[in-house]
Scaffold this motif. Structure first.
Motif, PDB file in Angstrom:
ATOM      1  N   ALA A  94       0.880  -1.163  -0.103  1.00 51.20           N
ATOM      2  CA  ALA A  94       0.055  -0.062  -0.153  1.00 51.20           C
ATOM      3  C   ALA A  94       0.986   1.215  -0.077  1.00 51.20           C
ATOM      4  O   ALA A  94       1.799   1.178   0.603  1.00 51.20           O
ATOM      5  CB  ALA A  94      -0.782   0.140   1.054  1.00 51.20           C
ATOM      6  N   ASP A  95       0.507   2.126  -0.564  1.00 49.06           N
ATOM      7  CA  ASP A  95       1.181   3.506  -0.726  1.00 49.06           C
ATOM      8  C   ASP A  95       1.307   4.291   0.466  1.00 49.06           C
ATOM      9  O   ASP A  95       1.875   5.282   0.751  1.00 49.06           O
ATOM     10  CB  ASP A  95       0.866   4.315  -2.022  1.00 49.06           C
ATOM     11  N   SER A  96       0.819   3.897   1.536  1.00 46.44           N
ATOM     12  CA  SER A  96       0.545   4.666   2.946  1.00 46.44           C
ATOM     13  C   SER A  96       1.785   3.997   3.627  1.00 46.44           C
ATOM     14  O   SER A  96       2.002   4.767   4.785  1.00 46.44           O
ATOM     15  CB  SER A  96      -0.707   4.388   3.688  1.00 46.44           C
ATOM     16  N   TYR A  97       2.542   3.222   3.608  1.00 48.72           N
ATOM     17  CA  TYR A  97       3.677   2.484   4.315  1.00 48.72           C
ATOM     18  C   TYR A  97       4.750   3.304   4.197  1.00 48.72           C
ATOM     19  O   TYR A  97       5.069   3.923   3.127  1.00 48.72           O
ATOM     20  CB  TYR A  97       3.496   1.203   4.024  1.00 48.72           C
ATOM     21  N   SER A  98       5.608   3.288   5.504  1.00 51.06           N
ATOM     22  CA  SER A  98       6.838   4.225   5.381  1.00 51.06           C
ATOM     23  C   SER A  98       7.845   4.025   4.355  1.00 51.06           C
ATOM     24  O   SER A  98       8.042   3.005   3.650  1.00 51.06           O
ATOM     25  CB  SER A  98       7.326   3.827   6.650  1.00 51.06           C
ATOM     26  N   MET A  99       8.522   5.166   3.944  1.00 48.21           N
ATOM     27  CA  MET A  99       9.546   5.386   2.974  1.00 48.21           C
ATOM     28  C   MET A  99      10.613   4.230   3.287  1.00 48.21           C
ATOM     29  O   MET A  99      11.356   3.677   2.492  1.00 48.21           O
ATOM     30  CB  MET A  99      10.103   6.643   2.644  1.00 48.21           C
ATOM     31  N   GLU A 100      10.956   4.362   4.909  1.00 52.53           N
ATOM     32  CA  GLU A 100      11.971   3.381   5.426  1.00 52.53           C
ATOM     33  C   GLU A 100      11.894   2.005   4.627  1.00 52.53           C
ATOM     34  O   GLU A 100      12.904   1.362   4.309  1.00 52.53           O
ATOM     35  CB  GLU A 100      12.394   3.393   6.754  1.00 52.53           C
ATOM     36  N   ARG A 101      10.681   1.555   4.775  1.00 51.56           N
ATOM     37  CA  ARG A 101      10.375   0.261   4.462  1.00 51.56           C
ATOM     38  C   ARG A 101      10.509  -0.042   3.043  1.00 51.56           C
ATOM     39  O   ARG A 101      11.124  -1.219   2.514  1.00 51.56           O
ATOM     40  CB  ARG A 101       9.042  -0.206   4.850  1.00 51.56           C
ATOM     41  N   ARG A 102      10.277   0.692   2.177  1.00 53.60           N
ATOM     42  CA  ARG A 102      10.430   0.754   0.698  1.00 53.60           C
ATOM     43  C   ARG A 102      12.107   0.577   0.561  1.00 53.60           C
ATOM     44  O   ARG A 102      12.426  -0.437  -0.394  1.00 53.60           O
ATOM     45  CB  ARG A 102       9.983   1.685  -0.011  1.00 53.60           C
ATOM     46  N   LYS A 103      12.664   1.281   1.126  1.00 53.94           N
ATOM     47  CA  LYS A 103      14.310   1.797   0.875  1.00 53.94           C
ATOM     48  C   LYS A 103      14.939   0.320   1.501  1.00 53.94           C
ATOM     49  O   LYS A 103      15.833  -0.057   0.773  1.00 53.94           O
ATOM     50  CB  LYS A 103      14.765   3.024   1.381  1.00 53.94           C
ATOM     51  N   LEU A 104      14.485  -0.401   2.544  1.00 57.51           N
ATOM     52  CA  LEU A 104      14.863  -1.416   3.175  1.00 57.51           C
ATOM     53  C   LEU A 104      14.958  -2.559   2.228  1.00 57.51           C
ATOM     54  O   LEU A 104      15.693  -3.351   1.787  1.00 57.51           O
ATOM     55  CB  LEU A 104      14.437  -1.759   4.524  1.00 57.51           C
ATOM     56  N   ILE A 105      13.377  -2.517   1.586  1.00 59.65           N
ATOM     57  CA  ILE A 105      13.576  -3.736   0.571  1.00 59.65           C
ATOM     58  C   ILE A 105      14.437  -3.693  -0.607  1.00 59.65           C
ATOM     59  O   ILE A 105      14.972  -4.586  -1.014  1.00 59.65           O
ATOM     60  CB  ILE A 105      11.971  -3.814  -0.038  1.00 59.65           C
TER      61      ILE A 105
END
Length: 325
Positions: A94-105
């Motif tokens: 979902a586009d509401s989750y934190s940017m940190e999570r995206r960058k970690l993935i």
């Protein structure tokens, strides 16, 4: 110290720590700090279990792609496991989750496909199913995969039972996410320590287990808009809800007063446990699951209003205090 053949061998065996300042004086509150897992969350256990199970069943071969609808922690964990085992990974988030999570993935080599948050986890899972079918990807299916609670029975529950062997334990408190932890640990405690009360907690504005309507909420990792099929409702002795702001503030207190920086869901779980503790009998012992680290929430409302500049005003107040004395 030990030498390991893979980072994945370090998953589990996380510490249980006593809280010394936040807990009411008439009880003892312990927390299981899952941020000690190499990927920073309890979901490392799920990811490893699902992948090993799929390998054993011949569903994964080197070079395959794993896909999953995730709020972040499962995605991070699966990206890490995929990297270590030679797979590719795609997160549907979902586009509401934190940017940190995206960058970690992405740090682990994963790819991310975003969808509108209002579709909820059920909408995201539908998208993940369609993409997996189109491209031949393996779906982890965290909400339906029996390997999820199975690994918690084998590891998380075994660790708790070992650490509390010969010691008092009255309550186990955990949040409503995939329900793997709740089901796996709950089932083992019911067998080995049936007097332990299992407390499940969920957001008050998305209390699906309580039969209320789901809404977008800020306790990332908690409360999909459906009840996972892996859930064993029979393990729940007490179901409660918690306000997300109270959860956020409790996470802040945990860092500032106990030196444990955990995520919003951890704060919400602890806040729920502290409510239980208020009416618990003298000498009661509570164990609280802390699912992840707070470092993946720096851009969220966990740190909302936090000063990002110099603490000049604070320094000036120190000078005033010195002059006054």
């Amino acid at each position: 110290m030990a030498i390991y053949n893979s980072i994945l061998e370090t998953i589990g065996r996380t510490p249980i720590v006593k809280l010394n300042r936040i807990a009411p004086k008439h009880v003892s509150v312990y927390v299981k700090v899952e941020s000690f897992n190499p990927g920073g969350s309890v979901k490392d256990r799920l990811a490893l279990s699902v992948v090993l199970d799929a390998e054993a069943k011949g569903l994964l071969k080197p070079g395959d792609t794993i896909a999953e609808c995730t709020s972040g922690n499962v995605g991070i964990a699966l990206a890490m496991v995929a990297a270590a085992r030679g797979y590719r990974f795609v997160a549907i988030m979902a586009d509401s989750y934190s940017m940190e999570r995206r960058k970690l993935i992405r740090a682990y080599g994963g790819k991310i496909i975003l969808f509108p948050a209002e579709l909820g986890s059920s909408g995201g899972n539908k998208i993940a199913d369609e993409l997996a079918q189109k491209y031949g990807w393996f779906r982890a299916r965290q909400f339906d995969n029996p390997a999820n609670p199975a690994f918690h029975r084998e590891t998380t529950a075994a660790e708790i039972l070992s650490d509390f062997a010969g010691k008092r334990l009255d309550f186990f408190v955990t949040g409503f996410g995939t329900t793997g932890t709740l089901t796996g640990v709950g089932q083992m405690l019911k067998l080995a320590r049936p007097h332990v009360r299992i407390v499940a907690t969920e957001p008050e504005n998305a209390a699906v287990l309580s039969g209320k309507p789901w809404a977008i909420h800020q306790i990332q990792g908690w409360a999909p808009n459906f009840v996972p099929s892996v859930l064993d409702k029979n393990v729940i002795d007490h179901l409660m809800t918690i306000n997300e702001v109270v959860g956020r503030d409790t996470a802040r207190r945990l860092a500032a007063e106990e030196g444990i920086f955990a995520g919003i869901s951890a704060g919400a779980t602890l806040a729920s446990a502290l409510k239980v503790a208020e009416t618990a009998e003298e000498g009661s012992v509570l164990l609280v699951m802390l699912p992840d680290t707070g470092e993946r929430y720096l851009s969220t409302f966990l740190m909302e209003g936090t000063n990002e500049g110099s603490d000049d005003d604070w320094l000036a107040s120190q000078n005033s205090e010195i002059g006054a004395s």
